[in-house]
Design a protein around this motif. Structure first.
Motif, short mmCIF file in Angstrom:
data_model
loop_
_atom_site.label_atom_id
_atom_site.label_comp_id
_atom_site.label_asym_id
_atom_site.label_seq_id
_atom_site.Cartn_x
_atom_site.Cartn_y
_atom_site.Cartn_z
N ARG A 76 0.83 -1.20 0.00
CA ARG A 76 0.00 0.00 0.00
C ARG A 76 0.87 1.25 0.00
O ARG A 76 0.57 2.23 -0.69
CB ARG A 76 -0.93 0.01 1.21
N ALA A 77 1.98 1.21 0.75
CA ALA A 77 2.88 2.36 0.78
C ALA A 77 3.51 2.60 -0.59
O ALA A 77 3.66 3.75 -1.03
CB ALA A 77 3.98 2.14 1.83
N GLU A 80 1.04 4.22 -2.84
CA GLU A 80 0.86 5.64 -2.53
C GLU A 80 2.04 6.47 -2.98
O GLU A 80 1.89 7.65 -3.31
CB GLU A 80 0.59 5.79 -1.03
N ALA A 157 -10.45 4.72 8.29
CA ALA A 157 -9.31 5.11 7.46
C ALA A 157 -9.74 5.63 6.10
O ALA A 157 -8.89 6.01 5.29
CB ALA A 157 -8.36 3.92 7.28
N THR A 159 -12.03 8.25 3.60
CA THR A 159 -12.79 9.49 3.41
C THR A 159 -14.02 9.17 2.57
O THR A 159 -13.93 8.41 1.59
CB THR A 159 -11.94 10.54 2.67
N ARG A 274 -8.95 6.16 0.51
CA ARG A 274 -8.11 6.18 1.69
C ARG A 274 -7.75 7.63 2.05
O ARG A 274 -7.43 8.43 1.17
CB ARG A 274 -6.83 5.38 1.47
N LYS A 275 -7.76 7.94 3.32
CA LYS A 275 -7.40 9.28 3.77
C LYS A 275 -5.96 9.63 3.44
O LYS A 275 -5.61 10.80 3.29
CB LYS A 275 -7.63 9.41 5.28
N THR A 276 -5.12 8.61 3.30
CA THR A 276 -3.71 8.83 3.00
C THR A 276 -3.42 8.96 1.51
O THR A 276 -2.27 9.17 1.12
CB THR A 276 -2.87 7.68 3.57
N ASN A 277 -4.43 8.83 0.67
CA ASN A 277 -4.21 8.85 -0.78
C ASN A 277 -3.76 10.25 -1.22
O ASN A 277 -4.48 11.22 -1.03
CB ASN A 277 -5.50 8.46 -1.51
N PRO A 278 -2.58 10.37 -1.84
CA PRO A 278 -2.10 11.69 -2.28
C PRO A 278 -2.96 12.30 -3.38
O PRO A 278 -2.82 13.49 -3.67
CB PRO A 278 -0.68 11.39 -2.80
#
Length: 300
Positions: A76-77, A80, A157, A159, A274-278
């Motif tokens: 996943r990292a 991203e 996690a 949005t 995902r909230k971490t999606n750039p």
């Protein structure tokens, strides 16, 4: 130094997800022997078994379960990082992996694809149809960028943004046209056709009708809204379908469609990522295009 490649991680994570060499190989678009060889090579690198191989199914060892969880985080990292690189260049380019639930996909996707293609010609849309829980799982594992499904979702996690709301309509045999509109309580005593387990629309219909699902209750299931409507046309029972599906599914079946009395059942369709999606800023704008396509379909 342990030399584990991204290929090893992807193949093993697919095996951990599908728990079957054949299905995992298909998901990775490689042959089953090739995937098996890569997993075996990974076990040799790690120096311990990760998989218990049975005749019909596989199980992960304790180390395998821990290894799979870490592999998902790493994959996943990496996904991203790729999204971050895309976001730093010209926006709305490259692939957009978009999941859609089955009770929305056939009715909304044509308009969405057309609208996004016209607005963002450099965007490569890759839609995937599946049930809510599978889409959420693939979102969390980095296999999807976003998904269109019924809100709310409970995963903190993610949005979520609302796209549009649509009512449920009652579909009954043509012979019932003109009869009084049944209440939710009356539907409890009718033969209600429902989607199979796993579809969120099934749960919403059961909730509205306040049905207690048990072996004694007279329920008949189908795997698609089209199947349910055709069974209604054959006189087997009645069903509920979302507003967007009405013009598509009822045009070739001898059925009547009626709007239920207030309080009318409805659902909110939204888009999640995902909230971490750039790519969050791009996804907000894409959600706006999808919202316009959805409201246009409902107004048609």
């Amino acid at each position: 130094m342990i030399d584990i490649s991204m290929k090893h991680l992807r193949y093993f994570e697919a095996l951990a997800q599908h728990r079957h060499f054949g299905r995992a190989a298909e998901a990775c678009s490689i042959s089953q022997p090739a995937l098996s060889l890569q997993v075996k090579e990974l076990e040799e690198i790690v120096g311990a078994p990760l998989v218990e191989r049975g005749t019909r199914q596989i199980r992960l060892t304790g180390l395998g379960e821990s290894f799979a969880a870490r592999a998902r985080i790493i994959l996943r990292a990496v996904e991203e990082l790729g999204d971050l690189a895309r976001a730093s260049h010209r926006p709305f380019t490259g692939q957009l992996r978009l999941g859609v639930i089955p009770t929305v996909a056939p009715y909304l996707l044509p308009s969405v694809i057309n609208s996004l293609t016209q607005r963002y010609p450099a965007l490569d849309l890759l839609p995937r149809e599946s049930t809510t829980q599978r889409l959420i799982g693939e979102l969390m594992n980095g296999r999807l960028d976003a998904a269109i499904l019924a809100l709310p979702v409970s995963e903190p996690a993610l949005t979520a943004v609302s796209l549009f709301e649509e009512e449920f309509f009652l579909v009954r045999p043509q012979a019932d046209a003109g009869k009084p509109v049944p209440s939710a309580e009356m539907l409890q005593d009718m033969r209600l056709l429902l989607l199979e387990e796993g579809h969120c629309f099934r749960d919403q219909a059961i909730s509205f009708c306040k049905i207690s699902v048990s072996p004694s209750h007279d329920l008949i299931e189908g795997n698609s809204l089209s199947t349910l409507v055709q069974m209604v046309g054959a006189g087997i029972g009645v069903t509920l379908i979302p507003e967007m599906a009405v013009p598509v599914e009822t045009r070739s079946a001898p059925v009547s469609v009626v709007r239920l009395a207030p309080p009318r059942p409805s659902r909110t369709i939204g888009m999640v990522w995902r909230k971490t999606n750039p790519l969050a800023d791009e996804l907000v704008q894409i959600a706006g295009v999808i919202r316009a396509a959805g409201t246009g379909r409902l107004a048609a």
